[in-house]
Structure formats: structure tokens, C-alpha cells
Design an enzyme around this catalytic site. Sequence first.
Site, short mmCIF file in Angstrom:
data_model
loop_
_atom_site.label_atom_id
_atom_site.label_comp_id
_atom_site.label_asym_id
_atom_site.label_seq_id
_atom_site.Cartn_x
_atom_site.Cartn_y
_atom_site.Cartn_z
N TYR A 258 -17.84 1.63 1.02
CA TYR A 258 -16.47 1.83 1.53
C TYR A 258 -16.49 2.67 2.81
O TYR A 258 -15.91 2.29 3.83
CB TYR A 258 -15.61 2.49 0.45
CG TYR A 258 -14.26 2.96 0.93
CD1 TYR A 258 -13.22 2.06 1.19
CD2 TYR A 258 -14.00 4.32 1.14
CE1 TYR A 258 -11.98 2.50 1.64
CE2 TYR A 258 -12.76 4.77 1.59
CZ TYR A 258 -11.76 3.86 1.84
OH TYR A 258 -10.54 4.30 2.29
N GLY B 221 0.81 -1.21 0.00
CA GLY B 221 0.00 0.00 0.00
C GLY B 221 0.85 1.27 0.00
O GLY B 221 2.04 1.24 0.31
N1 LIG Z 1 -5.97 6.12 -0.82
C1 LIG Z 1 -6.68 7.11 -0.32
O1 LIG Z 1 -6.97 8.12 -0.99
C2 LIG Z 1 -7.14 7.07 1.11
C3 LIG Z 1 -7.92 8.13 1.60
C4 LIG Z 1 -8.34 8.10 2.93
C5 LIG Z 1 -7.98 7.04 3.74
N2 LIG Z 1 -7.25 6.02 3.24
C6 LIG Z 1 -6.94 4.91 4.13
O2 LIG Z 1 -5.54 4.90 4.36
C7 LIG Z 1 -5.07 3.55 4.48
C8 LIG Z 1 -3.93 3.31 3.53
O3 LIG Z 1 -4.36 3.61 2.22
P1 LIG Z 1 -3.43 3.34 0.97
O4 LIG Z 1 -3.77 4.36 -0.07
O5 LIG Z 1 -2.02 3.17 1.43
O6 LIG Z 1 -4.01 1.95 0.51
P2 LIG Z 1 -3.61 1.06 -0.75
O7 LIG Z 1 -2.44 1.65 -1.46
O8 LIG Z 1 -4.86 0.77 -1.51
O9 LIG Z 1 -3.11 -0.27 -0.04
C9 LIG Z 1 -3.95 -1.06 0.72
C10 LIG Z 1 -3.16 -2.27 1.13
O10 LIG Z 1 -3.96 -3.10 1.95
C11 LIG Z 1 -3.70 -4.42 1.59
N3 LIG Z 1 -4.78 -5.32 1.96
C12 LIG Z 1 -6.04 -5.37 1.48
N4 LIG Z 1 -6.71 -6.38 2.05
C13 LIG Z 1 -5.84 -7.00 2.89
C14 LIG Z 1 -5.91 -8.13 3.73
N5 LIG Z 1 -7.04 -8.84 3.84
N6 LIG Z 1 -4.83 -8.48 4.47
C15 LIG Z 1 -3.68 -7.77 4.36
N7 LIG Z 1 -3.53 -6.69 3.57
C16 LIG Z 1 -4.61 -6.32 2.84
C17 LIG Z 1 -3.50 -4.37 0.09
O11 LIG Z 1 -2.81 -5.51 -0.32
P3 LIG Z 1 -2.97 -6.16 -1.79
O12 LIG Z 1 -1.95 -5.41 -2.61
O13 LIG Z 1 -2.66 -7.58 -1.55
O14 LIG Z 1 -4.39 -5.92 -2.23
C18 LIG Z 1 -2.69 -3.10 -0.05
O15 LIG Z 1 -1.32 -3.37 0.12
C19 LIG Z 1 -6.30 2.67 4.28
O16 LIG Z 1 -6.84 2.34 5.53
C20 LIG Z 1 -7.27 3.56 3.55
O17 LIG Z 1 -8.60 3.18 3.82
C21 LIG Z 1 -6.81 6.01 1.95
#
Ligand SMILES: NC(=O)c1ccc[n+]([C@@H]2O[C@H](COP(=O)([O-])OP(=O)(O)OC[C@H]3O[C@@H](n4cnc5c(N)ncnc54)[C@H](OP(=O)(O)O)[C@@H]3O)[C@@H](O)[C@H]2O)c1
Length: 295
Positions: free
Chosen positions: A124, A10
Amino acid sequence: MRLLVTGRSGQVAQSLAEAAGGDISVVALGRPELDITDRDSVARTIAAHRPDLVVSAGAYTAVDKAESEPEAAFAANRDGAGNVAAAAAEAGLPVIHLSTDYVFSGDAAGAYREDDPTGPQGVYGRSKLEGEAAVLAANPQAAVFRTAWVYSPFGHNFARTMLRLAAERDVLRVVADQRGTPTYAPDIAAGIFAAARLILANPGDKRLAGVFHLVAEGETDWAGFAEEILRQSALRGGPSARVERIATSDYPTPAKRPANSRLDTQKFRDTFGHVPPDWRNGASRCLDRLVGPTA
Ligand SMILES: NC(=O)c1ccc[n+]([C@@H]2O[C@H](COP(=O)([O-])OP(=O)(O)OC[C@H]3O[C@@H](n4cnc5c(N)ncnc54)[C@H](OP(=O)(O)O)[C@@H]3O)[C@@H](O)[C@H]2O)c1
């Protein structure tokens, strides 16, 4: 300090791993060896790595797909988040859990404070909101950091999409009626490190638990973010395009998004003594990496 991070590939997990060094070590783990939906897998991983604190950054983040896959979204974002927080609690460890602006409806006039009423508009957001509750119930040393509009040199994100499209087209149509704060994932990592340090130095301090908002300073809309990315790309000799400002209604998506995603970070700044930089500053550092330094 030793941090164990869920969600290895992530954006936030990679930013934490990349920024580790000195007295900070980061182990970021994901599937298949760590699946947050499997409580035993989480407990085994914590026992094997013996961290000082767990960062729960693994999540189901496909906002539109979640509308047709609610079970998968809730399995990771509610149950998985609860598993991580509970396994950390059983090992006596604090957890920092990431959540989202999408827990709000976006109908408010100003920036959202932590105790403002929630009202997610889609699967979501609902799954993340229930995840917050699960985390706070499972671990007395849980800090939930809501962030927003995350981008980085890694993975799928708006900044990378704009650069890709600008290399293919002269005009990009981008929504201009959703406001928020683009937040560079390495700046979230810096905020997490600052908070983790304080949490570990003050075990059991209730003021360091609960919900906090962690985004960059300032605000814009998606079209404004696109314009800034493309302006900074052009400064570096990278792809550029004209941005046509459109309404959300001109770009229908399966999941409804908040029109106002602005988060008030005062509580985070006061509690953890850390001030995130302006969003344009993060954009500049991201573009240095995605396109190259300015001449
Ligand atoms: N992106 C945004 O704009 C945003 C905005 C607000 C809040 N957030 C929050 O911030 C956090 C980090 O976001 P991010 O952008 O870094 O997310 P991201 O790049 O989408 O990465 C999410 C990660 O979670 C992993 N994952 C999903 N299901 C899993 C499971 N069952 N067990 C273990 N790992 C799992 C994914 O692995 P795989 O590669 O295997 O799928 C991926 O590595 C999240 O909680 C998200 O909800 C994000």
C-alpha cells in the site's frame, strides 16, 4: 468554486460533499461511472462536470489486503492517481491528491517533514508513493496532501470499530507502540477547501504545488486514541470498555506499519494559512455524531 472529487463513498469524499455549501459545490463520483483506473472515464467525467479543481481522494485503501493484491493496489494508487492528475492537467485544472504517512518507514525519531526520505514498508505505502510521483509528473499544478489515521462517521475506520467492539467486550487489546495523529475526515475537508481557495486565487503559483502534510494537531498512539474514543463515548452514555495496551508484535498483520506516523504540518500551515484543530477536538465532533451529544 466547483470541486470534482474521485471516490464517492470514501470518508474524505463524503466529508467534502457534506461540507459543501455557499460558494462551494462538490460533485463526488465513484465506480461504476468514474473508475480512476480508466483514463478515458476520468477525462469524460471532467469534461462533463467542468470543475475548477479536481480532488483525487479515490484509492485502494485496504492496507493488509494490498499485500496479496499488489496489482489492484498499484492500478488504483499509482496508475489511477496518475490518470486523474493527467486528465486534470489536460483540462488545465489543478489537482489536490491525497497520500499517506505509510510512505515513510516510521524509523525516524521526530515528526516527518515533507522532504524527509521515504521508505514504505508494504505494498500500500509503495503504491501510494509511486502515485505521488505519477501525480507530480503529470500535473504542474498538483498538490499532494499526506494525511494519516483517518476516521469519520462513514465507512470502515478505527473509531467505529472501537465503538462496535466496546458494545461486545469489556476489554479491548490495542497496540500502544505506533504513534501518530488521528485525523477527522471533515477536518481534512476543511483543509482541502482552504487550500483549494488559495490555489484557485493564485493560478500557477509554484509555492502551492508539491507535497504537504495535513493531519490534526497533537499526537497519540492507537491505544490512546481508543481510550479517548471510549472516554468520550461514556460521557455520552455510549459503549465503553477498558483498553489493554499491547505491542505490535502481539497483533500481527500482513502489512507492516510505521511505528512513527507523526507528520509535521508546518509547511501546510505556513503555505495555506490554515491550522487544523487538535485531534481530540475532532474525536469529540465525531462522537457527537456516532453516539450523540453530551448530556
Ligand atoms: N483511511 C486512512 O486512514 C488514510 C490514511 C492516510 C491516507 N489516506 C488516503 O486518503 C484518501 C482518502 O481515504 P479515505 O479513508 O477517504 O478512503 P476510503 O474511505 O477507503 O475510500 C476510498 C474510495 O476510493 C474509491 N475507489 C477505489 N478504487 C477506485 C477506482 N478504481 N475508481 C474510483 N474510485 C475508487 C472507493 O470506492 P468503492 O467504495 O467503490 O471501493 C472508495 O469510495 C486515500 O487516498 C487514502 O489513501 C487514508
